[in-house]
Enzyme design. Sequence first.
Site, PDB file in Angstrom:
ATOM      1  CD  GLU A  34     -27.157  35.935 -12.298  1.00  0.00           C
ATOM      2  OE1 GLU A  34     -27.398  35.090 -13.113  1.00  0.00           O
ATOM      3  OE2 GLU A  34     -26.443  37.002 -12.825  1.00  0.00           O
ATOM      4  CB  CYS A  41     -26.772  41.179  -8.478  1.00  0.00           C
ATOM      5  SG  CYS A  41     -28.504  40.341  -8.803  1.00  0.00           S
ATOM      6  CE  LYS A  95     -27.460  28.454   3.338  1.00  0.00           C
ATOM      7  NZ  LYS A  95     -27.845  29.162   4.221  1.00  0.00           N
ATOM      8  CD  GLU A  98     -21.666  42.569  -6.072  1.00  0.00           C
ATOM      9  OE1 GLU A  98     -21.125  41.435  -5.535  1.00  0.00           O
ATOM     10  OE2 GLU A  98     -22.752  42.660  -6.856  1.00  0.00           O
TER      11      GLU A  98
END
Length: 492
Positions: free
Chosen positions: A249, A283, A174, A384
């Site tokens: 992750e 990331c 997905k 973030e």
Amino acid sequence: MTIYRNFINGEWRESNSAETAPNVNPANTNDIIGIIKLSTREEARTAVAAAYDAFKNWKNTPAPTRGKIVAKFARLLEDNREELAQILTREEGKTLAESRGELQRSINVAEFCAGEARRLNGETIQSELAANFAYTIKEPHGVVAIITPWNFPVAIPVWKIAPALVAGNTVVFKPAEATPATAVRICELFEEAGIPKGVLNLILGKGSEIGDEICNHAAVKAISFTGSTATGIKLYEQAARRGAKVQCEMGGKNPVVVMDDCDLDLAVESTANGAFGSTGQRCTATSRAVVIDKIADEFVRKIVEKAQAMRIGDGADSQTEMGPIVDEKQFNTVLKYIDIGHEDGAELLCGGKRAAGENLEDGYFIEPTVFDQVTSDMRIAQEEIFGPVLSVLRVKDFDEAMIVANDSPYGLTSSIFTNDPNLIFRFIGEIETGMTHINSPTTGGEAHIPFGGVKMTGIGAREQGSTSLDFYTELKVVYVDYTGRKREGNLY
Ligand code: ADP
């Protein structure tokens, strides 16, 4: 207009759903690339069922045969590299040079995983008993859910799907809603490579609907996820209740430490590259520069020069150095964080707003942004942002730099710029990140080297490289007693 279809049980099927979303080019929102149909929960269950039915045969297919399909996929990826790079730039926004780099990384990963199929070895272990043979076998889990983000829509799916298949799992993939075109091409290439029916299934739609359906399905034994921390932790909690395996992750807030003895131009170049490359949407992006006071003025002067010189534009234009933000939601998030930086009292040195200029009005462009006088308690130093925003935190010495660098819930990657070997080794020992770089940017990695983070960044086995199959296999331990009679004494 292209309508993206699901790939279920070896067939391309259009979803029955009436709910759709456009696939928009973030550099020019008038450019609608295709229409994604937001599949239903029932269709997601069909995909899981197809993967479930295909599992037994796939598990019993010799690993080197499975590897050959992945090797063929790697060659097809190579043959179609340019076409895929163009699609990637058009739907995600990164520059063509960045897209080509991502394709190369994906090819390398697929090649590496194909080779691993011939090394899916267990070990033989000496038994305490005579005439007893002990060994281990690596076995697949069964159906694996692969849930991926939009920022590396080729590389991340490939680095999850390839080892999952090599290990003998079947897959329900997905991808993120924003990047359906690359996901479809990946599955078409696997189809061309000869993947058997049901072994790889693609389902397009909302994470909160079909992602949720797949990840909570009893037949799904393992989930490999890359995305936001909030979603990853939620999947981890849900999976824990039913004992499913999880690999997540998640976020990063990667620091560079810039010492006063370093090659300053190298530090500036690498920090700019880490902060603004891929429009900061990685990331591994550098989001905090922790700089020794003595050289901080010079560092910020040089980094601002770099940021202001960057050519912003459509990634498809070969002159462009930084593309747009992926979509409106993310664009607004980045601008919101810039407001938060102001409110928290950081000093804006450059950028900080929507980029204006020729051919920029219809895209989600934000200027490369540098905040100075940031302190560790500010939200822009802790959360973030996932955009081209760099925070500069000034410190007096190495000890303070380490306190600041480690003051983060995340722990993906980091780097230090210094020529002092003692500081380099102290840094390697003290920094709380899963990966670290010395005198080079926080970003980048190699296909055969493990990738992943600690703290709130990473859960489960590392991805890629020598660890790539760890998450996708279970160990079976076997004792073979060949005495042929009742043995005196027992194993404890
Ligand atoms: P991002 O901010 O990078 O979009 P998300 O965590 O929202 O991060 O999305 C990463 C991936 O996870 C996407 O494919 C998304 O559709 C999927 N996703 C989001 N919510 C869920 C959920 N509740 N269950 C499963 N997958 C989800």
